[in-house]
Write a protein that holds these residues in place. Sequence first.
Motif, mmCIF file in Angstrom:
data_model
loop_
_atom_site.group_PDB
_atom_site.id
_atom_site.type_symbol
_atom_site.label_atom_id
_atom_site.label_comp_id
_atom_site.label_asym_id
_atom_site.label_seq_id
_atom_site.Cartn_x
_atom_site.Cartn_y
_atom_site.Cartn_z
ATOM 1 N N PHE A 96 5.586 3.934 8.577
ATOM 2 C CA PHE A 96 5.753 2.463 8.281
ATOM 3 C C PHE A 96 7.125 2.107 9.205
ATOM 4 N N ASN A 97 7.941 2.946 9.198
ATOM 5 C CA ASN A 97 9.215 2.413 9.886
ATOM 6 C C ASN A 97 8.968 2.275 11.436
ATOM 7 N N GLU A 98 8.277 3.425 11.907
ATOM 8 C CA GLU A 98 7.965 3.186 13.183
ATOM 9 C C GLU A 98 7.233 1.905 13.790
ATOM 10 N N LYS A 99 6.231 1.736 12.871
ATOM 11 C CA LYS A 99 5.530 0.631 13.167
ATOM 12 C C LYS A 99 6.334 -0.641 13.034
ATOM 13 N N PHE A 100 7.014 -0.837 11.813
ATOM 14 C CA PHE A 100 7.395 -2.259 11.722
ATOM 15 C C PHE A 100 9.139 -2.300 11.998
ATOM 16 N N SER A 101 9.838 -1.233 12.389
ATOM 17 C CA SER A 101 11.386 -1.419 12.738
ATOM 18 C C SER A 101 11.365 -2.204 14.222
ATOM 19 N N ALA A 142 0.839 -1.030 0.235
ATOM 20 C CA ALA A 142 0.027 -0.041 -0.128
ATOM 21 C C ALA A 142 0.845 1.233 -0.023
ATOM 22 N N VAL A 143 1.921 1.328 0.610
ATOM 23 C CA VAL A 143 2.805 2.491 0.798
ATOM 24 C C VAL A 143 3.496 2.732 -0.559
ATOM 25 N N LEU A 144 3.886 1.452 -1.173
ATOM 26 C CA LEU A 144 4.392 1.680 -2.733
ATOM 27 C C LEU A 144 3.525 2.346 -3.629
ATOM 28 N N LYS A 145 2.306 1.664 -3.458
ATOM 29 C CA LYS A 145 1.430 2.470 -4.435
ATOM 30 C C LYS A 145 1.008 3.842 -4.315
ATOM 31 N N ALA A 146 1.078 4.237 -2.753
ATOM 32 C CA ALA A 146 0.669 5.485 -2.571
ATOM 33 C C ALA A 146 2.078 6.531 -3.046
ATOM 34 N N GLN A 147 3.156 5.887 -2.846
ATOM 35 C CA GLN A 147 4.373 6.626 -3.222
ATOM 36 C C GLN A 147 4.307 6.775 -4.835
ATOM 37 N N GLY A 148 3.924 5.898 -5.386
ATOM 38 C CA GLY A 148 3.851 6.138 -7.073
ATOM 39 C C GLY A 148 2.685 6.994 -7.227
ATOM 40 N N LYS A 170 5.375 11.610 1.268
ATOM 41 C CA LYS A 170 6.131 10.311 0.964
ATOM 42 C C LYS A 170 6.738 10.010 2.353
ATOM 43 N N SER A 171 7.779 11.094 2.727
ATOM 44 C CA SER A 171 8.611 10.914 3.863
ATOM 45 C C SER A 171 7.726 10.833 5.054
ATOM 46 N N ARG A 172 6.638 11.295 5.337
ATOM 47 C CA ARG A 172 5.728 11.045 6.494
ATOM 48 C C ARG A 172 5.034 9.560 6.365
ATOM 49 N N GLU A 191 5.887 18.921 -1.727
ATOM 50 C CA GLU A 191 4.800 18.466 -0.938
ATOM 51 C C GLU A 191 4.525 16.985 -1.179
ATOM 52 N N ALA A 192 4.703 16.383 -2.386
ATOM 53 C CA ALA A 192 4.983 14.913 -2.624
ATOM 54 C C ALA A 192 5.913 14.266 -1.805
ATOM 55 N N ALA A 193 7.120 14.957 -1.752
ATOM 56 C CA ALA A 193 8.409 14.420 -1.082
ATOM 57 C C ALA A 193 7.968 14.325 0.391
ATOM 58 N N ARG A 194 7.309 15.504 0.952
ATOM 59 C CA ARG A 194 6.983 15.527 2.224
ATOM 60 C C ARG A 194 6.199 14.499 2.751
#
Length: 95
Positions: free
Chosen positions: A83-88, A50-56, A76-78, A71-74
């Motif tokens: 994602f990283n906070e949840k799964f790291s 889902a994150v990859l689709k959203a980034q695309g 995607k970063s957020r 704005e797109a970069a911001r």
Amino acid sequence: MANTISAKRRIRLTQKETAYNRYWRTTMRTYVKKAKKAIEAGDRQAAQEAVLKAQGILDKVAVKGVIHKNEAARRKSRLMKLFNEKFSDTASKAE
């Protein structure tokens, strides 16, 4: 109300552009919401897809000029930060 032909033409063009931008903006928001829900659900594989689709979609919307590239970069970063906070934590606990 517009009086000149060119002003009337600009009104029609603005309406068309607004509809185009609205479509892509709502599509973008939908994909970002789906990604956030997948992250919250805790399924790493589904969240990653889902994150990859959203980034695309965010990249596509930025290229089309609906949103600014920063704005797109911001966004995607957020999204990646969530994602990283949840799964790291999950990855380090499993090891």
